[in-house]
Scaffold this motif. Sequence first.
Motif, PDB file in Angstrom:
ATOM      1  N   LYS A  71      -8.681   1.528  -1.428  1.00  0.00           N
ATOM      2  CA  LYS A  71      -8.590   0.082  -1.283  1.00  0.00           C
ATOM      3  C   LYS A  71      -9.485  -0.371  -0.131  1.00  0.00           C
ATOM      4  O   LYS A  71     -10.136   0.437   0.529  1.00  0.00           O
ATOM      5  CB  LYS A  71      -7.144  -0.322  -1.002  1.00  0.00           C
ATOM      6  CG  LYS A  71      -6.154   0.097  -2.082  1.00  0.00           C
ATOM      7  CD  LYS A  71      -4.725  -0.286  -1.685  1.00  0.00           C
ATOM      8  CE  LYS A  71      -3.720   0.168  -2.726  1.00  0.00           C
ATOM      9  NZ  LYS A  71      -2.324  -0.157  -2.328  1.00  0.00           N
ATOM     10  N   LYS A  79      -8.411  -1.070   6.027  1.00  0.00           N
ATOM     11  CA  LYS A  79      -7.656  -1.904   6.964  1.00  0.00           C
ATOM     12  C   LYS A  79      -7.661  -1.334   8.375  1.00  0.00           C
ATOM     13  O   LYS A  79      -7.476  -2.073   9.346  1.00  0.00           O
ATOM     14  CB  LYS A  79      -6.211  -2.065   6.477  1.00  0.00           C
ATOM     15  CG  LYS A  79      -6.090  -2.880   5.194  1.00  0.00           C
ATOM     16  CD  LYS A  79      -4.634  -3.112   4.826  1.00  0.00           C
ATOM     17  CE  LYS A  79      -4.500  -3.976   3.582  1.00  0.00           C
ATOM     18  NZ  LYS A  79      -3.075  -4.180   3.202  1.00  0.00           N
ATOM     19  N   GLU A 128      -6.244   3.343   2.727  1.00  0.00           N
ATOM     20  CA  GLU A 128      -6.692   2.144   3.429  1.00  0.00           C
ATOM     21  C   GLU A 128      -7.187   2.469   4.837  1.00  0.00           C
ATOM     22  O   GLU A 128      -7.492   1.570   5.617  1.00  0.00           O
ATOM     23  CB  GLU A 128      -5.545   1.127   3.519  1.00  0.00           C
ATOM     24  CG  GLU A 128      -5.085   0.601   2.157  1.00  0.00           C
ATOM     25  CD  GLU A 128      -3.845  -0.264   2.247  1.00  0.00           C
ATOM     26  OE1 GLU A 128      -3.903  -1.448   1.859  1.00  0.00           O
ATOM     27  OE2 GLU A 128      -2.807   0.255   2.722  1.00  0.00           O
TER      28      GLU A 128
END
Length: 417
Positions: free
Chosen positions: A193, A196, A361
Amino acid sequence: EASTENSIATNSTEITVSVAPTLVDDLSQNIVMGYNILHIDTDNGMVWIESYDWKNNAPHYSLNWKYPEEKWNETKHVNVLSSRIGLRINSCELYFGRIMRKLSLDDLHEATGIQRKTLETYEKLNGQFAIETMQIYPECRDSIDIIKLAYALNVRYETLVATPQYAISYKAKIALYGVKKGIRSDQMPVERKKTKIVVFDFDGTLTKNASLRTSWERMWVSCGYTVDDCRKLHSEYSLGQFGHQEWCDKTAEKFKNRSFSRKNIEQIATNIELLDDCRDVLMLLHSKGIQLFIVSGSVDILIKKVLGDELANLFSKIQANQMQFNQDGFLEKIIGTKYDFEKQANYVKGIIDKGYLSSNEIVFFGNSFNDESVCSTGVRAVCINPKQTVSYNPSYWTDERSDVTSMKDFLQFIKLT
């Protein structure tokens, strides 16, 4: 291609596979390259070796390699002979190979002698990790199992060896595997993904001249000791003669005897240079809402001094050893970090748990053997300018880049959107 010299007894604990010996006459080099020693006959000095070349993604075999008798008693070789680098099994190819041969798990157990429960584990992908990581594949209990399975399924050995490239190249086959096995889509590995969190090591990762002295070596030299003095004490710690905090205490006593102060830190910091474009890249990541962390075996005050206030303030946390100074600026105590060496993985796991994130992430950047444990968490673990590590071994790293001088090279491993 390897050929069998005799029929392989698949229920045996020893399998003989042969080609002309081509391995270098140095077992320690073989281990560094990722070879697995299967059998050693110390009575006559014969060595049966199964090896796997991670860098070229190709298997090599050697039979009846006569190791020089005069070297058998050398401690370094004895230690190497007892070493093993584990492989991971390609669950997808194992499953389809078994189905193509119309074999049940019980049939495969009878053919190989491998326990049915172990076979079930070998056929199961781990959906907790990103599809690009090696952690989706099960660890091989014994690398000889892959040879047994390949023989029983009549496939090439390397077909069953998991590689980082496989899941990317055969996404449709991975998806079909999930359907055929009746696995829910939310339990299957997924693509990474948007990033982050990015976690960095410091020495040799964010800084130049990784081949030169470490931060600790620079500190020892700054107060009149030699690099060998530094390495001797650290070697004693590495051998388990005392714990990490005791190593910090012994180091602090040495430094205090030579009046180590904040001035030493300031002087050392001026000689440590960040990678080119470090400021621009860190500012970019921060502007994209990506949280930044450092986990390092260096010293926090030195890291912050090298970064400067502007860059240091971009990091949510700089986790490293701490130095305490008195009012006159002289060292009083060193407080050891809880997250050096293999415990760096615990730090990354803590970030995942606290942020309620998945491992796909997060990206980690390191450069040496003390950073290798992080890969076990399933994050993308990138080796930058490798030093004292097998950077192309996917059990340690998911990606690697050498000769990096600009931090812009990091961006290819980070998903900004």
